[in-house]
Design a protein around this motif. Structure first.
Motif: not given
Length: 302
Positions: A53-56, A83-85, A88-96, A128-136
Motif C-alpha cells: 500500500x505504501x508503494x502505491x 492489499x490493493x484490490x 487503481x486504474x493505472x496499476x500495471x501488474x506483470x507476471x511470469x 482479475x479477469x485479464x493479466x496486464x503483462x505476461x512474461x514467458x
C-alpha cells in the motif's frame, strides 16, 4: 505530503504497449519471506500488505510478480490482491509463466498446453479477469532453443482476451527476434546491473532501439540473486555511495535507470524503509565521475 521528487514519478515514464508506467516499480518476490522464494522465515502478513500500500502511495504503478512466488504461509499474488484490490486504474501488474512450483516447492516447467492453466492460476490469485503483462520465463536449459511453441500459446491467450501484453524473460536477442514474428513484445526481463557482461549491455541497447522495455532483475542484489544484496559490497560502489550520500542500493538503482529511458527498475523488498529508499533512487543523479567509476566495473566484467 510526499513531493514528486520522492515518488516513483521522478524517474519518468515508459509505455508498455498502451499502458504507461513509472520507471521505478516494485518486485513482489521478497514479500513472502526472508530467503529465496520465501523458503526462509515467513514474512509478516500485515507488514507485507502495508509495504504494498505504501508503494502505491509513493507512485509505484508497475508491480512484478509470479504465481511461483510463495512460501508455506504466504503467496505474493494473494498479498497483492488483499492489499490493493480493488486495483487503481493505472496499476500495471506483470507476471511470469512457463516456470512453476508444486505445493512442495519443487520446480516444474510447463508445456505449451499447460500455459493456460498457469495464466488462469495468476488470474484467480490476483482476482482479475485479464493479466496486464505476461512474461514467458525461459528455462536456463533452453537458452539456445526455440521458444516459438510456448510464445505462440501465449499469443493465443492474448487473442482470447486473457492477456493484454506479452514479454519474455531470461531471454536472448534471438528469442526476441523470434517472438516478434509471432506477436508484439513490450518488454524483456533479464538479470542486469552494475558489472553486467558486454553482451547483455548490447541487448539492452537493442531493446531500446526497438522500443521494447528492458526490465532488469537483481539490479540491487547482483551476485546475491534471490538471497538479496551481498554482504560484502564492491568498494567502488561503496565509494560512489559515500560521494553522493546515498546507499549502495540507491547507487545501483540510479545507475541502472541511467542506462536508457526504456529501462524499468523493479526493486523488491519487504522492508518499508528500504521501499522508500528504493523509490527515492529514481530522483538520484550520479556525477559523471561516479558513472565512470561504475562503468569501469562494466568493462572489467566484475
Amino acid at each position: 505530503m510526499t513531493t514528486e521528487t520522492n515518488t516513483a514519478a521522478a524517474a519518468g515514464t515508459w509505455n508498455l504497449g498502451d499502458l504507461t508506467v513509472n520507471r521505478v516499480g516494485f518486485g513482489a518476490m521478497r514479500l513472502t519471506g526472508s530467503a529465496a522464494f520465501g523458503l526462509g522465515t515467513p514474512s509478516d502478513r500485515d507488514r507485507s500488505v502495508s509495504v504494498l500500500r505504501r508503494a502505491i502511495e509513493l507512485g509505484v504503478n508497475h508491480i512484478d510478480t509470479a504465481a511461483f512466488y510463495f512460501s508455506p504461509l504466504r503467496s505474493a499474488n494473494e498479498l497483492i490482491n488483499r492489499a490493493l484490490a480493488p486495483y487503481p486504474d493505472d496499476l500495471v501488474i506483470a507476471t511470469k509463466v512457463w516456470a512453476g512450483r508444486d505445493p512442495s516447492g519443487e520446480w516444474w516447467w510447463a508445456t505449451p498446453d499447460q500455459l493456460r492453466g498457469q495464466v488462469e492460476e495468476n488470474l484467480r490469485q490476483l482476482g482479475r479477469d485479464h493479466l496486464d503483462v505476461v512474461n514467458l520465463r525461459i528455462p536456463p536449459s533452453r537458452k539456445a532453443d526455440s521458444i516459438a511453441d510456448h510464445f505462440a500459446a501465449l499469443a493465443d491467450l492474448r487473442e482470447a482476451g486473457l492477456i493484454r501484453h506479452l514479454g519474455i524473460s531470461n531471454a536472448t536477442s534471438e528469442h526476441l527476434a523470434e517472438a516478434q514474428t509471432i506477436a508484439p513484445v513490450v518488454c524483456v526481463q533479464n538479470s542486469y546491473g552494475v558489472g553486467a557482461p558486454a553482451g547483455e549491455q548490447e541487448f539492452l541497447r537493442a531493446c531500446g532501439e526497438q522500443g521494447v522495455a528492458f526490465v532488469p532483475f537483481f539490479a540491487v542484489a547482483g551476485s546475491g540473486r534471490e538471497a538479496g544484496a551481498i554482504a560484502a559490497e564492491h568498494e567502488t560502489v561503496l565509494a560512489v555511495a559515500r560521494a553522493h550520500d546515498v546507499t549502495p542500493a540507491q547507487v545501483r538503482l540510479a545507475w541502472t535507470l541511467r542506462q536508457g529511458p526504456h529501462v524499468l527498475a523493479i526493486p523488491g523488498t519487504g522492508n518499508p524503509d528500504h521501499l522508500v529508499e528504493n523509490v527515492a533512487a529514481g530522483a538520484r543523479r550520479l556525477s559523471d565521475d561516479g558513472v565512470a567509476q561504475l562503468q569501469s566495473l562494466q568493462q572489467a566484467g566484475e
